[in-house]
Write a protein that holds these residues in place. Sequence first.
Motif, PDB file in Angstrom:
ATOM      1  N   ALA A 204      17.793 -11.735  -5.882  1.00 13.79           N
ATOM      2  CA  ALA A 204      18.644 -12.275  -6.771  1.00 13.79           C
ATOM      3  C   ALA A 204      20.316 -11.279  -6.534  1.00 13.79           C
ATOM      4  CB  ALA A 204      17.893 -11.413  -8.148  1.00 13.79           C
ATOM      5  N   ILE A 206      24.447 -12.518  -8.678  1.00 12.71           N
ATOM      6  CA  ILE A 206      24.979 -13.298  -9.146  1.00 12.71           C
ATOM      7  C   ILE A 206      26.750 -13.480  -8.777  1.00 12.71           C
ATOM      8  CG2 ILE A 206      26.142 -13.012 -11.283  1.00 12.71           C
ATOM      9  CD1 ILE A 206      24.365 -11.820 -12.751  1.00 12.71           C
ATOM     10  N   GLU A 210      27.454 -16.799 -10.373  1.00 15.74           N
ATOM     11  CA  GLU A 210      26.271 -18.203 -10.162  1.00 15.74           C
ATOM     12  C   GLU A 210      24.552 -16.999  -9.982  1.00 15.74           C
ATOM     13  OE1 GLU A 210      25.899 -21.272 -11.209  1.00 15.74           O
ATOM     14  OE2 GLU A 210      27.619 -22.038 -11.031  1.00 15.74           O
ATOM     15  N   TRP A 211      24.090 -17.179 -11.318  1.00 14.61           N
ATOM     16  CA  TRP A 211      23.066 -16.644 -10.339  1.00 14.61           C
ATOM     17  C   TRP A 211      21.538 -17.611  -9.942  1.00 14.61           C
ATOM     18  CZ3 TRP A 211      17.605 -16.759 -11.609  1.00 14.61           C
ATOM     19  CH2 TRP A 211      16.514 -15.772 -11.737  1.00 14.61           C
ATOM     20  N   TRP A 227      19.580 -21.314 -10.005  1.00 13.57           N
ATOM     21  CA  TRP A 227      18.859 -21.507 -10.445  1.00 13.57           C
ATOM     22  C   TRP A 227      17.951 -22.245 -11.038  1.00 13.57           C
ATOM     23  CZ3 TRP A 227      18.807 -23.319 -15.381  1.00 13.57           C
ATOM     24  CH2 TRP A 227      20.598 -23.485 -15.964  1.00 13.57           C
ATOM     25  N   GLN A 245      26.634  -8.988  -7.564  1.00 13.55           N
ATOM     26  CA  GLN A 245      25.729  -8.346  -8.578  1.00 13.55           C
ATOM     27  C   GLN A 245      24.035  -8.319  -7.416  1.00 13.55           C
ATOM     28  OE1 GLN A 245      25.178  -8.256 -12.429  1.00 13.55           O
ATOM     29  NE2 GLN A 245      27.240  -9.004 -13.015  1.00 13.55           N
ATOM     30  N   TRP A 247      20.313  -8.018  -8.208  1.00 13.56           N
ATOM     31  CA  TRP A 247      19.299  -7.532  -9.004  1.00 13.56           C
ATOM     32  C   TRP A 247      18.372  -6.247  -8.099  1.00 13.56           C
ATOM     33  CZ3 TRP A 247      18.976 -11.231 -13.621  1.00 13.56           C
ATOM     34  CH2 TRP A 247      19.974 -11.580 -14.510  1.00 13.56           C
ATOM     35  N   SER A 313      13.511 -11.371 -11.279  1.00 16.94           N
ATOM     36  CA  SER A 313      14.288 -11.677 -12.362  1.00 16.94           C
ATOM     37  C   SER A 313      13.999 -12.834 -12.824  1.00 16.94           C
ATOM     38  CB  SER A 313      15.286 -11.274 -11.533  1.00 16.94           C
ATOM     39  OG  SER A 313      15.468 -11.906 -10.354  1.00 16.94           O
ATOM     40  N   TRP A 317      13.369 -13.392 -16.644  1.00 14.25           N
ATOM     41  CA  TRP A 317      14.074 -14.355 -17.168  1.00 14.25           C
ATOM     42  C   TRP A 317      13.272 -15.723 -18.414  1.00 14.25           C
ATOM     43  CZ3 TRP A 317      18.669 -16.388 -18.493  1.00 14.25           C
ATOM     44  CH2 TRP A 317      19.572 -17.939 -19.078  1.00 14.25           C
TER      45      TRP A 317
END
Length: 369
Positions: A204, A206, A210-211, A227, A245, A247, A313, A317
Amino acid sequence: MAQDMLTDEALNTSYLIIGILAVVIVFAIAFFIIKKIGKDPKNVLPVNLAGRIRIPLLIFLISLFLKVCLFQDVFSNTELINLIKHASTIGIIISFTWFLIVFLKVFKERLLKKYDVNTDNNLKARKVYTQFTILENIVIFILIILAIGISLMSFESIREVGLSLLTSAGIAGIIVGLAAQKAIGTLLAGIQIAITQPIRLQDAVIVEGEWGWIEEITLTYVVVKVWDKRRLVVPSTYFIENTFQNWTRKSADIMGTVFLYTDYNVSFDAIRAELTRLLESSPLWDKQVNVLQVTDATEKSVQIRILVSAKDSPTAWDLRVYIREKLIDFIHQNYPQSLPRTRVELPQQDQNPSEKVSPKTEDPSARKE
């Protein structure tokens, strides 16, 4: 003399017919044996191996048959002999390269069979999958380049041209190196990702705000599944040269944050008790982190930060959304006076309005004529 020529032609024709029948029979027998072996789950060969090597096996048998025909002097036309010679050589090279690629994929599938990326704790599996996927792409790329090079070297004219260009190889190498500097850098970045692994499959991340998840890693680019099901295609060099990032770098579990803004007269203990109740009743929570803290206070409201944890993740969420919705509903129903509000205080006037002197009015009788 003419009778001998007719006899040779008839003999060559019979060789061709026998050879074609032999190719068909050998292909059918080999395909049947490989398919039958693949049906047994105890064997090393996979079930679909026969279908995957059907075309290269046919190319190999035909090329081998043409080589035998050339050895037996079945063909008399010089141009046809040269054409068949090159075609059979290229066919054998292509079939061998195809075999190697198929067996490489089979070896990878067998090796990765004991690693399941669909489990909750899949860090090691994702690491191994990432390494073997990129290394597989590297080996396939090298095999294809070698096959093309060996095929071209089978032509006399191309080999002579190659020898004549050796004198200028240094200058050509510099020119090609400068022209392909970016492409080579991208390939090296792909190899570096395979070794150092700043990202892995299904991480996961970023990227560019955008994640999403790492869906595919190749030698030159990485596909991030956003996502909302969009695909973000990023060059491999991005993950070497830029900050992003990740995660799930060390583990898949992650903490989620929920912020609430309330009035000063809210009951923090009541919200904390409701948070605990919601988490214990939710399957999304992994029973690790349950924290409620007042992290800020302004002239208008107080800031409440809630920390919760989940196994990955996407679950985190969903848990954050669930907690935010339920706590807002809880405050609205039980403490409506504690919702954020803006206070306006009007300054007091100097005297009582009732004591104010009314404006004088003119006496009509005093008006002069």
